[in-house]
Write a protein that holds these residues in place. Structure first.
Motif, short mmCIF file in Angstrom:
data_model
loop_
_atom_site.label_atom_id
_atom_site.label_comp_id
_atom_site.label_asym_id
_atom_site.label_seq_id
_atom_site.Cartn_x
_atom_site.Cartn_y
_atom_site.Cartn_z
N TRP A 22 0.82 -1.21 0.00
CA TRP A 22 0.00 0.00 0.00
C TRP A 22 0.85 1.26 0.00
O TRP A 22 1.79 1.39 0.79
N THR A 23 0.52 2.20 -0.88
CA THR A 23 1.18 3.50 -0.86
C THR A 23 0.77 4.25 0.40
O THR A 23 -0.33 4.07 0.92
N GLU A 161 11.10 12.48 -8.00
CA GLU A 161 11.01 11.39 -8.97
C GLU A 161 9.57 11.27 -9.45
O GLU A 161 8.65 11.25 -8.64
N PRO A 162 9.38 11.18 -10.78
CA PRO A 162 8.03 10.90 -11.29
C PRO A 162 7.69 9.43 -11.09
O PRO A 162 8.53 8.55 -11.28
N VAL A 163 6.47 9.17 -10.69
CA VAL A 163 6.03 7.80 -10.38
C VAL A 163 4.74 7.51 -11.13
O VAL A 163 3.78 8.29 -11.05
N THR A 164 4.72 6.40 -11.85
CA THR A 164 3.51 5.95 -12.55
C THR A 164 2.90 4.80 -11.77
O THR A 164 3.59 3.81 -11.49
N LEU A 165 1.64 4.92 -11.41
CA LEU A 165 0.94 3.89 -10.64
C LEU A 165 -0.26 3.37 -11.42
O LEU A 165 -0.76 4.03 -12.33
N TYR A 166 -0.71 2.20 -11.05
CA TYR A 166 -1.90 1.58 -11.65
C TYR A 166 -1.78 1.49 -13.17
O TYR A 166 -2.72 1.79 -13.91
N PRO A 547 -1.71 -0.27 -5.97
CA PRO A 547 -1.05 -0.35 -7.28
C PRO A 547 0.08 -1.38 -7.27
O PRO A 547 0.59 -1.76 -6.22
N ASP A 548 0.46 -1.81 -8.47
CA ASP A 548 1.64 -2.66 -8.58
C ASP A 548 2.85 -1.96 -8.00
O ASP A 548 2.95 -0.72 -7.99
N ARG A 554 6.17 1.49 0.29
CA ARG A 554 4.89 0.81 0.53
C ARG A 554 4.84 0.26 1.95
O ARG A 554 5.86 0.00 2.58
N LEU A 555 3.61 0.04 2.41
CA LEU A 555 3.36 -0.59 3.71
C LEU A 555 2.67 -1.92 3.49
O LEU A 555 1.72 -2.02 2.70
#
Length: 695
Positions: A22-23, A161-166, A547-548, A554-555
């Motif tokens: 989990w984010t 940092e750019p982050v792409t989720l889902y 998300p992946d 993450r937790l």
């Protein structure tokens, strides 16, 4: 008593793994409270977030107010090896700094602490023009993210940092505080940190003292973190709820059925063959001298670990019931989409588009592997060639408007790219030469002698000759030389006679072409259509899904729990020091050196065995959802105390990279009590034990 024990034993399988990485913006606090009766306060979560740091290949955590950081030995092994010599092999013999003045600074080692996160999805998607192709949409989003990154770094002074989720459903900026003065404080010998070697890897019961201690400094003084996870002297117990905070690398649970079938039938088998060829090249190098064996050891370990992990993933994907779950969930989502005319118009064709892209991915696999320097076995592990490609492109790309550049050279991403290029982390020429020769031979066999790439790169020479000339003649192993070339501009680079630069120039046109083709036919489709499928999930399920994994913080949560490990019984929740010595003796001790000596022990551990409390818990198994990248993650109790450090997961659970299975998803941790026992009684590091306990 026997009936009570039997009843407990029969109840243990019910302790199943809790799914989710989990984010920190979307922790399922109500779900945790409903199941375990534990209310996670925002301050507790913030402390865990700020106490957790990211290593280049894993996770660590602050455990004292003087900047002491704990991570896995195998996460820190690169750094430990970097500070070793033939005369002082710190990996083999271990290390303890008796005083802080003796702690060893590791050049180039950087740790990252996540400070904050911002959802920028609307801004990123707003950059895509109506009617854009999938490739045009991909480029527009990348440029928008890069621009946002640059502006944010200028505003905050943090590393963004750019982050792409889902799968493209959300876009975020993650802001980090970077620590660049990191020093080695203590590490046990490799033989106890990796006891059992590759045969025991991804198995349980285990006996690995897989930890190392570093210290972060700022302005020459120990850093004073606001958030820490102090060691618990008590440790954890069977059934106790635990939490893990870390940076799981990459999972694929939200891929389509077509993508997973490709991984099972083509992608993973291809990777396994490539890893085996690289390993053979490094084993041949290792046989040439003791120093070559020492230098290649970490790279070989990494390859063996990757091979076993991928083999476990393939095992999981090969179970018909796993892909059946994926097909069933996909069918249910399609049915929900079909009931909404607007959603059907936007998303209904996405699965077919992804399947078509998968077919192109398969057709382009060989060329994408050997020609595309961003993902290749040829370049990926050859450090000097990686630097050469970056230098060649830096000179070309910075002459263009930012929006027209390769994404990593856009104004927003250029700072990070230059930092990687100029990092003082060492380049080992012997390893580079072995891997480059093996990679070129692999490309020749896969593509054929008549392929234009093979002709241009080899020029009629053997792969061995090309690799030898490029590596022996290059000066790119010197960060100062790389800086001169980077700052000199295109004229200086064009005038360079460095053979690795010349090799990079021969490779670059082919790499650019296949990258463009992959973005048009594969990557862009996956991003655009994957994002649309994610939109459908959000509309149907809300954000009840995680998300992946993306190597972002993450937790996870779950109890200390056993499982049925295929032996006909249940795995013990804890192992002990007694078990390690028993396994050592059961394989004949040091005299036998069975299986290459993976169950031997350092002499000082045999000499000081009498000092140890052999009943001390050593490793434990627990039901948190983890993957690679969670190595070094702190395992904490409800008080936020450090009770162990994650270092592995079980082989049966590797299919969880793609399909989650609560019965087999188990993680393995080194118990805090084992660390404390070793620090005090073996490693002459009682002062560090006291510090981590807050004494």
């Amino acid at each position: 008593m026997r009936l009570t024990a039997l009843a407990l034993l029969l109840a243990l399988p019910a302790l199943r793994a809790d799914e989710g990485m989990w984010t920190f913006d979307n922790i399922p606090v109500q779900k945790i409270k409903a199941k375990y009766g534990v209310a996670l306060e925002p301050s507790w979560l913030k402390n865990l977030q700020l106490a957790t740091v990211r290593f280049p290949n894993g996770t660590g955590a602050f455990v004292s107010r003087d900047g002491l950081v704990v991570t896995n030995h195998h996460v820190g092994r690169d750094a430990i090896a970097q500070m070793s010599t033939a005369a002082a092999d710190l990996v083999r013999d271990g290390f303890t700094a008796a005083t802080r003045a003796q702690e060893i600074k590791v050049p180039g080692l950087e740790l990252m602490m996540l400070v904050s996160m911002e959802d920028v999805t609307a801004k990123v998607n707003g950059a895509v023009k109506p009617g854009a192709t999938d490739q045009e949409a991909l480029t527009a989003r990348r440029n928008a993210l890069a621009d946002l990154r640059k502006a944010d770094e200028a505003k905050t002074g943090l590393t963004c940092e750019p982050v792409t989720l889902y799968q493209g459903g959300e876009y975020w900026l993650y802001r980090y505080r970077k620590f660049t003065d990191v020093r080695l404080a203590a590490a046990p010998e490799l033989q106890v940190a990796a006891f059992g070697g590759d045969p025991d890897n991804y198995t349980y019961p285990r006996h690995n003292l897989d930890f190392a201690l570093f210290r972060v400094y700022e302005d020459g003084k120990p850093y004073r973190p606001d958030a820490i996870l102090p060691f618990s002297a008590k440790g954890a117990s069977m059934g106790e709820l635990t939490f893990i905070s870390g940076h799981p690398g990459t999972t694929y649970r939200q891929q389509t059925h077509a993508q997973m079938a490709y991984a099972r039938e083509t992608g993973i088998p291809f990777q396994l063959r490539a890893i085996e060829r690289q390993k053979q090249a490094l084993l041949a190098l290792s046989a040439t001298s003791p120093e070559a064996r020492r230098l290649a050891a970490e790279a070989i370990y990494s390859l063996e670990n990757g091979h076993k992990r991928l083999s476990g993933q393939l095992l999981g994907l090969s179970k018909p019931e796993n892909l059946a779950k994926v097909a069933e969930a996909e069918a249910a989502l399609k049915a929900a989409v079909a009931k909404d005319p607007a959603l059907q118009a936007r998303v209904g064709g996405s699965w077919d588009r992804v399947a078509q892209a998968v077919a192109r991915q398969k057709a382009l696999l060989a060329e994408a592997t050997y020609l595309d320097t961003g993902r290749a076995t040829l370049v990926g592990r050859v450090a000097a060639l990686r630097h050469a490609i970056a230098l060649v492109r830096l000179a070309d790309e910075t002459a263009k408007p930012s929006a027209e550049r390769l994404s990593e050279f856009s104004e927003g991403n250029l700072k990070a790219t230059r930092a990687q290029l100029l990092s003082p982390r060492p380049v080992h020429k012997a390893i580079d030469q072995a891997l480059l020769a093996a990679g070129l031979e692999e490309a020749r066999q896969a593509l054929g002698d008549g392929h234009p790439f093979v002709k241009a790169v080899l020029g009629g020479r053997t792969p061995e000759a090309v690799a030898k000339a490029a590596v022996e003649g290059t000066k790119l192993d010197d960060a100062a030389v790389r800086r001169q070339l980077a700052e000199g501009g295109k004229a200086v680079l064009d005038a360079s006679a460095d053979p690795m630069i010349r090799l990079a120039k021969a490779i670059d046109p082919f790499s650019r072409a296949i990258r463009k083709q992959m973005e048009a036919e594969v990557t862009g489709v996956f991003n655009e259509q994957g994002g649309r499928i994610a939109e459908a999930r959000f509309k149907v399920f809300g954000k009840a899904l995680y998300p992946d994994a993306t190597f972002t913080l993450r937790l996870g949560y779950g109890p200390v729990a056993t499982y049925a490990n295929g032996t006909g019984t249940l795995a013990q929740p804890f192992t002990t020091y007694m078990g390690m010595f028993d396994r050592h003796l059961g394989w004949g001790g040091n005299a036998a050196a069975a299986e290459g000596g993976v169950w031997t022990l350092p002499q000082r551990w045999l000499d000081r065995q009498v000092k140890l409390d052999l009943a001390t818990p050593f490793n434990f198994i627990y039901a948190c959802d983890t993957v690679g990248g969670n190595s070094g993650s702190p395992v904490v109790n409800v008080k936020g105390e450090f009770v162990g450090i994650n270092f592995d997961s079980v082989y049966e659970g590797q299919g969880g990279y793609y399909v989650y299975d609560a019965d087999t998803k188990r993680a393995v941790a080194t118990d805090v009590r084992a660390i404390l026992e070793a620090l005090r009684k073996i490693m002459d590091a009682g002062h560090l034990a006291d510090e981590a306990l807050g004494k």
